[in-house]
Every structure is written in C-alpha cells, then in structure tokens.
Design a protein around this motif. Sequence first.
Motif, PDB file in Angstrom:
ATOM      1  N   GLN A 430      33.119 -17.815  15.363  1.00  0.00           N
ATOM      2  CA  GLN A 430      33.715 -18.341  15.750  1.00  0.00           C
ATOM      3  C   GLN A 430      33.763 -18.854  17.105  1.00  0.00           C
ATOM      4  OE1 GLN A 430      37.121 -16.009  14.774  1.00  0.00           O
ATOM      5  NE2 GLN A 430      37.255 -16.374  12.703  1.00  0.00           N
ATOM      6  N   GLU A 431      33.330 -18.198  18.127  1.00  0.00           N
ATOM      7  CA  GLU A 431      32.708 -18.820  19.522  1.00  0.00           C
ATOM      8  C   GLU A 431      32.617 -19.858  19.362  1.00  0.00           C
ATOM      9  OE1 GLU A 431      35.354 -18.809  21.866  1.00  0.00           O
ATOM     10  OE2 GLU A 431      36.709 -18.076  20.773  1.00  0.00           O
ATOM     11  N   ARG A 432      30.803 -19.903  18.736  1.00  0.00           N
ATOM     12  CA  ARG A 432      29.370 -20.176  18.882  1.00  0.00           C
ATOM     13  C   ARG A 432      30.413 -21.506  17.981  1.00  0.00           C
ATOM     14  NH1 ARG A 432      26.645 -15.697  17.689  1.00  0.00           N
ATOM     15  NH2 ARG A 432      27.148 -15.325  15.708  1.00  0.00           N
ATOM     16  N   PHE A 433      31.097 -21.766  17.199  1.00  0.00           N
ATOM     17  CA  PHE A 433      31.245 -22.596  16.344  1.00  0.00           C
ATOM     18  C   PHE A 433      31.675 -23.908  17.266  1.00  0.00           C
ATOM     19  CE2 PHE A 433      34.387 -24.789  14.087  1.00  0.00           C
ATOM     20  CZ  PHE A 433      34.015 -25.728  12.957  1.00  0.00           C
ATOM     21  N   ARG A 434      32.676 -23.092  17.750  1.00  0.00           N
ATOM     22  CA  ARG A 434      33.645 -24.030  18.563  1.00  0.00           C
ATOM     23  C   ARG A 434      32.618 -24.675  19.943  1.00  0.00           C
ATOM     24  NH1 ARG A 434      36.724 -23.459  23.069  1.00  0.00           N
ATOM     25  NH2 ARG A 434      35.791 -21.780  24.535  1.00  0.00           N
ATOM     26  N   ARG A 435      31.863 -23.750  20.523  1.00  0.00           N
ATOM     27  CA  ARG A 435      30.788 -24.114  21.658  1.00  0.00           C
ATOM     28  C   ARG A 435      29.881 -25.327  20.535  1.00  0.00           C
ATOM     29  NH1 ARG A 435      30.435 -18.625  22.815  1.00  0.00           N
ATOM     30  NH2 ARG A 435      28.274 -19.093  22.155  1.00  0.00           N
ATOM     31  N   GLU A 436      29.979 -25.023  19.903  1.00  0.00           N
ATOM     32  CA  GLU A 436      28.375 -26.032  19.183  1.00  0.00           C
ATOM     33  C   GLU A 436      29.349 -28.044  19.390  1.00  0.00           C
ATOM     34  OE1 GLU A 436      27.161 -24.430  15.522  1.00  0.00           O
ATOM     35  OE2 GLU A 436      26.173 -23.287  16.722  1.00  0.00           O
ATOM     36  N   TRP A 520      29.387 -32.284  12.763  1.00  0.00           N
ATOM     37  CA  TRP A 520      30.503 -31.099  12.309  1.00  0.00           C
ATOM     38  C   TRP A 520      30.473 -30.304  11.077  1.00  0.00           C
ATOM     39  CZ3 TRP A 520      35.518 -33.253  14.699  1.00  0.00           C
ATOM     40  CH2 TRP A 520      35.303 -34.189  15.618  1.00  0.00           C
ATOM     41  N   GLN A 521      29.698 -31.284  10.334  1.00  0.00           N
ATOM     42  CA  GLN A 521      29.225 -30.641   9.083  1.00  0.00           C
ATOM     43  C   GLN A 521      28.538 -29.232   8.965  1.00  0.00           C
ATOM     44  OE1 GLN A 521      30.931 -30.783   5.138  1.00  0.00           O
ATOM     45  NE2 GLN A 521      30.214 -29.677   5.328  1.00  0.00           N
ATOM     46  N   ALA A 522      27.687 -29.567   9.297  1.00  0.00           N
ATOM     47  CA  ALA A 522      25.972 -28.330   9.623  1.00  0.00           C
ATOM     48  C   ALA A 522      27.132 -26.730  10.651  1.00  0.00           C
ATOM     49  CB  ALA A 522      24.769 -29.327  10.847  1.00  0.00           C
ATOM     50  N   PRO A 523      27.292 -26.862  11.545  1.00  0.00           N
ATOM     51  CA  PRO A 523      28.012 -26.075  12.177  1.00  0.00           C
ATOM     52  C   PRO A 523      28.497 -25.795  11.401  1.00  0.00           C
ATOM     53  CG  PRO A 523      27.817 -27.669  13.499  1.00  0.00           C
ATOM     54  CD  PRO A 523      27.939 -28.068  12.688  1.00  0.00           C
ATOM     55  N   ALA A 524      30.098 -26.357  10.426  1.00  0.00           N
ATOM     56  CA  ALA A 524      31.378 -25.463   9.846  1.00  0.00           C
ATOM     57  C   ALA A 524      30.576 -25.278   8.312  1.00  0.00           C
ATOM     58  CB  ALA A 524      31.860 -26.611   9.445  1.00  0.00           C
ATOM     59  N   LEU A 577      36.668 -26.858   0.473  1.00  0.00           N
ATOM     60  CA  LEU A 577      37.675 -26.364   1.834  1.00  0.00           C
ATOM     61  C   LEU A 577      37.422 -27.272   3.207  1.00  0.00           C
ATOM     62  CD1 LEU A 577      40.478 -27.182   2.558  1.00  0.00           C
ATOM     63  CD2 LEU A 577      40.737 -25.149   2.866  1.00  0.00           C
ATOM     64  N   ILE A 578      35.936 -26.294   3.571  1.00  0.00           N
ATOM     65  CA  ILE A 578      34.661 -26.972   4.958  1.00  0.00           C
ATOM     66  C   ILE A 578      35.407 -28.061   4.684  1.00  0.00           C
ATOM     67  CG2 ILE A 578      33.650 -26.893   6.090  1.00  0.00           C
ATOM     68  CD1 ILE A 578      33.637 -24.034   5.742  1.00  0.00           C
ATOM     69  N   THR A 579      34.274 -29.346   3.623  1.00  0.00           N
ATOM     70  CA  THR A 579      33.990 -30.199   3.334  1.00  0.00           C
ATOM     71  C   THR A 579      34.985 -31.653   3.455  1.00  0.00           C
ATOM     72  OG1 THR A 579      32.180 -29.750   2.059  1.00  0.00           O
ATOM     73  CG2 THR A 579      32.772 -32.022   1.869  1.00  0.00           C
ATOM     74  N   LYS A 580      36.166 -30.963   2.446  1.00  0.00           N
ATOM     75  CA  LYS A 580      37.333 -31.640   2.852  1.00  0.00           C
ATOM     76  C   LYS A 580      38.176 -32.059   4.012  1.00  0.00           C
ATOM     77  CE  LYS A 580      41.680 -32.514  -0.310  1.00  0.00           C
ATOM     78  NZ  LYS A 580      42.484 -31.633  -1.348  1.00  0.00           N
ATOM     79  N   LEU A 581      37.949 -30.865   4.708  1.00  0.00           N
ATOM     80  CA  LEU A 581      38.651 -30.884   6.171  1.00  0.00           C
ATOM     81  C   LEU A 581      37.726 -32.013   7.288  1.00  0.00           C
ATOM     82  CD1 LEU A 581      40.018 -27.824   7.047  1.00  0.00           C
ATOM     83  CD2 LEU A 581      41.487 -29.275   6.495  1.00  0.00           C
ATOM     84  N   ILE A 582      36.640 -31.925   7.109  1.00  0.00           N
ATOM     85  CA  ILE A 582      35.202 -32.557   7.483  1.00  0.00           C
ATOM     86  C   ILE A 582      36.032 -33.933   7.084  1.00  0.00           C
ATOM     87  CG2 ILE A 582      32.975 -33.209   8.334  1.00  0.00           C
ATOM     88  CD1 ILE A 582      33.709 -30.674   9.300  1.00  0.00           C
ATOM     89  N   SER A 583      35.293 -34.619   5.793  1.00  0.00           N
ATOM     90  CA  SER A 583      35.634 -34.949   5.007  1.00  0.00           C
ATOM     91  C   SER A 583      36.511 -35.862   5.862  1.00  0.00           C
ATOM     92  CB  SER A 583      35.813 -36.252   3.713  1.00  0.00           C
ATOM     93  OG  SER A 583      36.454 -34.405   3.115  1.00  0.00           O
ATOM     94  N   VAL A 688      41.729 -35.017  20.993  1.00  0.00           N
ATOM     95  CA  VAL A 688      42.701 -34.211  19.815  1.00  0.00           C
ATOM     96  C   VAL A 688      41.749 -33.678  18.839  1.00  0.00           C
ATOM     97  CG1 VAL A 688      44.130 -35.340  18.894  1.00  0.00           C
ATOM     98  CG2 VAL A 688      43.838 -36.369  21.105  1.00  0.00           C
ATOM     99  N   ALA A 689      41.168 -34.167  18.395  1.00  0.00           N
ATOM    100  CA  ALA A 689      40.124 -34.203  16.371  1.00  0.00           C
ATOM    101  C   ALA A 689      38.795 -32.800  17.288  1.00  0.00           C
ATOM    102  CB  ALA A 689      38.765 -35.225  16.117  1.00  0.00           C
ATOM    103  N   TYR A 690      38.279 -32.658  18.422  1.00  0.00           N
ATOM    104  CA  TYR A 690      37.718 -31.559  18.395  1.00  0.00           C
ATOM    105  C   TYR A 690      38.674 -29.890  18.147  1.00  0.00           C
ATOM    106  CZ  TYR A 690      36.598 -28.383  22.438  1.00  0.00           C
ATOM    107  OH  TYR A 690      36.514 -27.207  23.174  1.00  0.00           O
TER     108      TYR A 690
END
Length: 768
Positions: A430-436, A520-524, A577-583, A688-690
């Motif tokens: 999760q920390e790696r995702f945040r950094r990415e 953002w889709q790929a790291p998620a 759900l991830i795809t929906k949040l990114i969209s 804000v978004a990140y």
Amino acid sequence: MSTLALAAPYSDSDSTTSSGSDPENDHGGVGLSDPQLSQGRRRMLDLVNRLHNTGVQIDIDLPQIAVIGSQSAGKSSLIESISGITLPRASGTCTRCPTECRLSRSDSPWKCVVELRFITDKNGQTLGQARNEPFGEAIYNKSEVEDRIRRAQRAILNPSKGVRSFLEGDADEDEAPEVSFSTNYISLQISGPEVGDLSFVDLPGLIASVSRGGNERDIAMVESLVTSYISKPSCVILLTVACETDFENQGAHHLTKKYDPEGKRTIGVLTKPDRIPRGEEENWLPLIRNEQEPLENNWYCVKQPSSQDLKQGITWEGARARENDFFTMTQPWCDIDPMYQKYLRTSNLVERLSKILSDLISKRLPQIQIELETAVQKARDSLKQLPKPPSDDPVAEVAALLHGFVTELDKLIEGIPRAEELLQVIRPAQERFRREIRNTAPDFRPFDQSDSDQSTFSDPGFLSNEDGIVLEEVEVPSLEPPIYINQVMDRAVAARTRELPGHYPFVVQKSFIQEFKAKWQAPATILCRFVHNALSRHVKALISDHFAHFGQGALAQRVTILVQDHMKQRAEVSQDLITKLISLEEGGPFTLNEHYLADYKAKFLAHYKGAREGARNPALAGAINRFKTNGAEEDVNGYATGVSQVLRGLASIGLKGVNADDLAKLLSVDRMDPALNIMSDVRAYFQVAYKRVADNIPLAIDHELVRGIGEDILTVLYGGLGLNDADAVRICKEFAQESPSVAGKREELSKRLERLETASRELMRVGI
C-alpha cells in the motif's frame, strides 16, 4: 520370544566327576537353579520370560541367549543334552522357526507344556500383543515331545490352517508348507526335579549354500531371522561350531563376528569333537585356551550322543557318563591343562551360561523399566500427533472443522499482531502504491526551457511537512519529465478560442489533469493483484492447517477450490470497483474541499513565482531569503534590512498581512502569469485528487477483497460441499475416511503401545 537361558544338566549325579567342577560349591544345582541364589533373582528370570510373552522384545532389548550355528553343527544334540528332551531330526534344515525352552526346577513330576507364540498374523503383520495359544495337553512322557514339536512347527509354517488340524490329524510330512521359515515360535515349558531354572531359544541353522539344500530366498530369510536376535546388545550368542568341518568355513562364526566383533557377548561351543580327523585335534585346542578367536566368556567343548547311540536307546544319564569318559580318557582333551578343564563338558557350559544370564538380567531390569516408560510416552506422543481418528458423527466433525476455519479466517482478516501476517505483508505494498501515485505529480518548472540556471529550483518544503515523504522523495524521485512554463503557455495559447486577451480556457488545466490521472490505473491494478496473491497464500496455509490431516485430503482439496473461486470472484469485484473509482477521477476535476484547494493553489503560486522572480531579480530573492533566514536582525551596518523596512512600511499604511514572499508580487507584471496560474491550479488539484485516490483504492481492495472473502464464506462452503443436501452423511463419511498411511501408522503405534503397556504392567506387578 523368550529369554534364551540354557538349562541345567539332565542329571546332577555325575557332575562331581566332571573336571573343572568345584565340589565345595556344589549345592545340588547350578546357575539359577542353585538354591543359595535369592528367590528374587529367580523371579526376575520369570519376569523376563513374561515380558517375552508380551512381544515387547520387538521394541525393547530383553536379555536372552540365542543358540545359533550352521546346518549340522550339533545344535539339536546340545539342546537335547541341556533340556532332556528329543528334538525332531531330518536331513538338511529341520528347525524352521525359533523354538523356546523354558526350564524350571520343581518338586513335581517332570512335565512339558507346548504353546505356539504368534508375534505376527498370517500375513506377516506384527500383532499388538503376542498371542499365546496352547498346543495340546501337558506332556508327562519325554518320548512324546518330539512328535508334538514336529506338529507344532507344521502349524506355525501353515498360518492359514487351523492349529487343531495339526494337533489331532495325521501330519503329511511331504506336503510343502505355506512358508519356509517363520518368526512365530514354539514355546516349551519344561519343569521337574532335575531341571534347572533357565530358558533359551534355538534358531534355525544357517544354510551354507544352495548346494546344501536351500535356495537364495531361504538363505536370506534364515540369516535375517538369526540377525534379528543376535544384533541386539542384550542377546548372549551361543555359537555352535562343529569340529568335523573347517572352522573358517562355518558361516555362523562370520555372522557372529559381524555383530559382536569384540566377542563380549558370545560363548563358543565346539561340538562333535569325536569326529575330528586323527592328528588334527591339536588344531582346536587354541580355541579352548582362548588363544585363537578369543571370547570374553571363552570357548567350550561338549560331546553329545551320536545318532547310533540314540538309535540304541542310550539314556541321558549314560550319555552324560560317556561325555565325561570321553574328556577324561581321550587325548588331547585329557591332557589339557587343569585350568582349561572347566571349559569341557555340558555341565560346565550350562553353569557358565546360567551365571551370565543371571548377571545380565540383574543389570538390565532397571534399564528396561526406564526404557519402557520412555517408549510408552514416545508412543503416546506419536499417537497424539496423528490426526483424530474418524468420529461416529462425520457431519458434525466436518461442520466443526468448517466453523473453526471460518473463525481463524476472520482473525486473519481483522489482523493478527505478528510479523509476516496478512496485513503486515499488505501494508508495504500500500505504501508503494501511494508513492507511485505521488510520483505521477506533474513536474512543473517556472522557467523557460532555454534557461540554463535552474539549480535553485526544488520541491516546496510544505509538501514534505504534509506528505511526510522527504526520504521517500529522495529515494524514489519522480520519473515524470519536466514541464516548463513556456510549454504550458504554448498549450494555453493554442487552446484559446473566443476568450478575451489574457484569458485562457479551463480545458488547459483539464488536459494536464487527465494526463496524470491516466497513469493511476496500472499501480491500482498491481496493488489489487498483489493483495489477491498474498491473501491466497495465507488462506491456503490456513486451509492446510485445518484440513490437511483430515481424511485423505479430499476435504482440504475441495475447500481450497471453493475458497479460491470465492476469492477470485471477490478480486473481480474489487477490480471493478477500482476501475470505477479511477474512471470517476478521469471524468473531470471535482472537489468540494474548496478551502484545501485554494490554500494549495496559493502556496504553489507563491512557490513558482518566488522561484521565477528569484531568477529574474536575484537581489530581491536574496533579500527575501536572508530575511526569512535571519528575521529582523540588524545588518552589519546596524540598519534594518530592506525587506524589514518594506514590511514595516506596508504595515504602517494598513497592509499588515503582507509577508516576505508577497513582495515578489509587487514587481512588474510577468507575461507568464497565466501559465503560473495554470500550473498552480493543476498542481493544487493533484494534491487533492492524489490523497483521495491513495486512500480510496486500498480501502476499496480491503473492503471488497480482504474483508469481502469473509462475507458469506460459510454459506459458500456448506453449499459447495453439499452439506445442506440429503447426501450430507455420505459425503462427510467420504471426507472423513482416513488415509491408508495414517491408518497404518495409527495401527502400528497402537499395537506398539499395547505391547509396551502390557510389559510395563508386568514390571509394576512384581515391583521391579
């Protein structure tokens, strides 16, 4: 099998005529038959015999004496002289199973009881406790013993047939037995006034070669049987060697050397001395003098009745007298040094054997008790380590396993405070995702691309204070290419349509926002896949812990498939759900946190303007930096700095909220101001978004996948396993069916524990 102790001579009347005997110590018996020996010592011999009855010699090394020798080495004659009975005779191999003789002195008339001792079943599998089966009524006539033994051996060698048929029917000597040799044995319990308190076991003679009446399989079986006895440290080996055959050619001697190389527990017996070729008698005397092949308990020499003597009906008393006459009057035996005379004659051999066995039992019994207790505990522990045996209610047992698994799964999902558990493994990802996501921030530079001096520009300090990733920013620098102010301005100018001069459409900010959100889709997806794999590993281990040892593994396999399918479905829901949040993020900029956005825009605008003006007006930038560093301290001339003076002046006319960074705004209008505003807008919205995405994506995965797997899992398992169906009992019985390996191990351990506990009770009964 019973202890092997040899019996006292069949008659005490001629023991006084044997050279080497001690008349002063002759009290009417030898060895354990000596009335001066304590009754406790004699009871110990009975105890060891009873321990042999339990079959515990398979597990514990019990004291015994084993009579071994090659074919035709004179074993049978020796045993007959000791026991006072006649054994079956035949050419080649006659003894095909161990024969145990238990001899006990009694004031009652002579009696022999024959029993069959089974330590294996008809398939050769070891029994839990040795089975003792009487073979006929007690015998009071010695002449009947030979036929009874012959019949008993045939019963042993034909395990699938009824014992009574061999006892009562006419034995067909020509009929081939079912097995050539057996570890089950015949037990002879002989008592009478002229019998010593001893016992021994006679083993089949070793077959020298195929040409001597055996086959390769029989040769190996006999050697294995003999080895199973003599390899044990508490077995005294009575090695019979026939003087009519070259010493080095007798296989029993070589086998004995293999398991007792130092000769500490071997007693050698030379038989048939009357058959030594004339002139070669001296070749055997070095053995009697213990000069050749020395043994700790020496070599003995005995002479038993010949076949012709037996046919003529020689009495045992007559045989004893002839043996004494032979050694008294035959050279070189009569001329041997008196100190070696005690190694001649059967009576001296039996006396020595009696003492060796007596001492061995006294030494071993306390150790046997300790070994039994240790072995019992070890067997119990081994049984406890096995899975529980199938219960009478397999449905309830399977249900209990499933509920226990679900309980542990809930604990795993909620988190276990221990390293390498599920949540501890997921957190670094999760920390790696945040950094990415953080590293997708647009790298705006408030300089023209052609400017050469940009070394003073760096990320604003307020980010490190808010994000807490100073070190991370250094260790994982942004991979985004710099975006220079002239590039921003060019895009703004190109986007103008009907706007007034100095105004640019919002689509410019949207285009920059879309660019970083598209990354953002790929790291998620990677984070979701990692969590899925980690969850799968931990759940698989949990399934193994709960179900691997149940039945034959079918339940574990079925539960694994059901849980993996359920987990896959939850992973798909999570990914959707991830795809929906990114969209949602890609649909366009949105936030209700206007104050947060405005604050960040002001900070970024000041940061970009300060950096740009620092390049355009280095003096002002330097003054502002010095003021921010030193505050209102006086300069070297004692006057207040210019920045301090300006701020005081502005405060005096009512502009009290102005700070040092705001002074850059007093400079002349920069033609790049629109680009600076665009850069500040985009960079502020990224913050804000990140932060929103850095929280929402891991939260969605945790909710839909990690916690989601626990939802309805019990319903999934019950339905998938068919426990709600009418066939639930049959299904659970199949699941609970124990694997052959575990069942075999349980049976083996149960049998061993049964033997050990029975033997332990025998020890406790006599208080040893």
